[in-house]
Design a protein around this motif. Sequence first.
Motif, PDB file in Angstrom:
ATOM      1  N   MET A   1      -9.735   7.919   0.055  1.00 40.43           N
ATOM      2  CA  MET A   1      -9.647   7.925  -1.293  1.00 40.43           C
ATOM      3  C   MET A   1     -10.565   9.327  -1.797  1.00 40.43           C
ATOM      4  SD  MET A   1      -9.225   4.322  -3.150  1.00 40.43           S
ATOM      5  CE  MET A   1      -9.671   4.911  -4.572  1.00 40.43           C
TER       6      MET A   1
ATOM      7  N   ALA B   1      -4.364   1.817  -2.690  1.00 38.90           N
ATOM      8  CA  ALA B   1      -4.828   2.397  -1.183  1.00 38.90           C
ATOM      9  C   ALA B   1      -5.528   1.619  -0.581  1.00 38.90           C
ATOM     10  CB  ALA B   1      -5.843   3.553  -1.888  1.00 38.90           C
TER      11      ALA B   1
ATOM     12  N   LEU C   1       0.867  -1.308   0.042  1.00 41.38           N
ATOM     13  CA  LEU C   1      -0.024  -0.061   0.065  1.00 41.38           C
ATOM     14  C   LEU C   1       1.068   1.063  -0.096  1.00 41.38           C
ATOM     15  CD1 LEU C   1      -2.584  -1.231   2.546  1.00 41.38           C
ATOM     16  CD2 LEU C   1      -3.008  -0.789   0.302  1.00 41.38           C
ATOM     17  N   ASN C   2       0.312   2.463  -0.332  1.00 44.79           N
ATOM     18  CA  ASN C   2       0.962   3.733  -0.348  1.00 44.79           C
ATOM     19  C   ASN C   2       2.074   3.802  -1.485  1.00 44.79           C
ATOM     20  OD1 ASN C   2      -0.445   5.569   1.374  1.00 44.79           O
ATOM     21  ND2 ASN C   2       0.456   4.706   3.007  1.00 44.79           N
TER      22      ASN C   2
ATOM     23  N   ALA D   1      -5.701   4.561  -6.232  1.00 45.57           N
ATOM     24  CA  ALA D   1      -5.983   5.973  -6.341  1.00 45.57           C
ATOM     25  C   ALA D   1      -4.972   6.408  -7.104  1.00 45.57           C
ATOM     26  CB  ALA D   1      -5.700   6.519  -4.964  1.00 45.57           C
TER      27      ALA D   1
ATOM     28  N   PHE E   1      -4.992   5.194   3.119  1.00 44.30           N
ATOM     29  CA  PHE E   1      -5.749   6.526   3.266  1.00 44.30           C
ATOM     30  C   PHE E   1      -7.234   6.506   2.624  1.00 44.30           C
ATOM     31  CE2 PHE E   1      -3.354   6.166  -0.631  1.00 44.30           C
ATOM     32  CZ  PHE E   1      -3.983   6.517  -1.593  1.00 44.30           C
TER      33      PHE E   1
ATOM     34  N   ASP F   1      -7.039  -0.025   4.602  1.00 49.85           N
ATOM     35  CA  ASP F   1      -7.269   1.414   3.963  1.00 49.85           C
ATOM     36  C   ASP F   1      -5.909   2.066   4.266  1.00 49.85           C
ATOM     37  OD1 ASP F   1     -10.246   2.399   2.703  1.00 49.85           O
ATOM     38  OD2 ASP F   1     -10.084   0.789   4.006  1.00 49.85           O
TER      39      ASP F   1
END
Length: 176
Positions: free
Chosen positions: A175, A87, A44-45, A82, A173, A171
Motif C-alpha cells: 500500500m 488491499a 481483494l484487488n 487503498a 499489494f 495482502d
Amino acid sequence: MKIMPAAALTMALFTSLFASAAYADERIADPFDRADASFSRYPLNLPSTPQAVGRLTNGGDCDDDGIACEWEDDAGVHHIFAGDILAIKTVDTAALGNRNIAALGIGTARTRGEVLAKVRGFLPEITIDCLEPGNAGEGEGIASCGGSFENGGWIKLLFGADNKLTSARIDAFQMN
C-alpha cells in the motif's frame, strides 16, 4: 439395486452436503483466490465500498493517508482499503479466542506447528517460510511465517513468544 434405509440415506445426504460446504473454498483452483475467499467474501484487488463490509473499528485514529481505516465484518475479519480497492485482510486471534478461523483453513489450531500444517494443507502450492524472533522484525518475541503468490500478493502469520498464533493476514499489494 440396493435400497438404503431412510436413516442411512439421510445420514449419507447430510454428510455429502456438509462435506461439500466445508471444503468449498478448497476447490478454488487459484491459490491466491482460495486464500482470499477464506478470509471473507469481499474480494481483494477490486473496487468496493468500505461501509458495505461492516463497522469502522479505528475511526478516531485513521485518516487513510498515514493510518489506514479498518473495517470489520461480522466474522471479525478486518479489511483495509487503498482508496476504494480492498488491499489487506487481517484476523486477530485474541479477538476471536478459540472460535473457528476460516482464514487459510486455520480452524481451531493455534500453536505454530498446528497452524502451519493447516495452512500448508490449505495452500500446498505456496512455500511457507518462517523468520524466528529477532529476525522477523515484528517485535520482541514475535516469529513471522509467510508465503507469496504468483500475482504479487502474500500471506503472513505472526506467532507470539508462546508460539501461539496472534494474527493472520493476506495482502494483495504493497500500500505505501
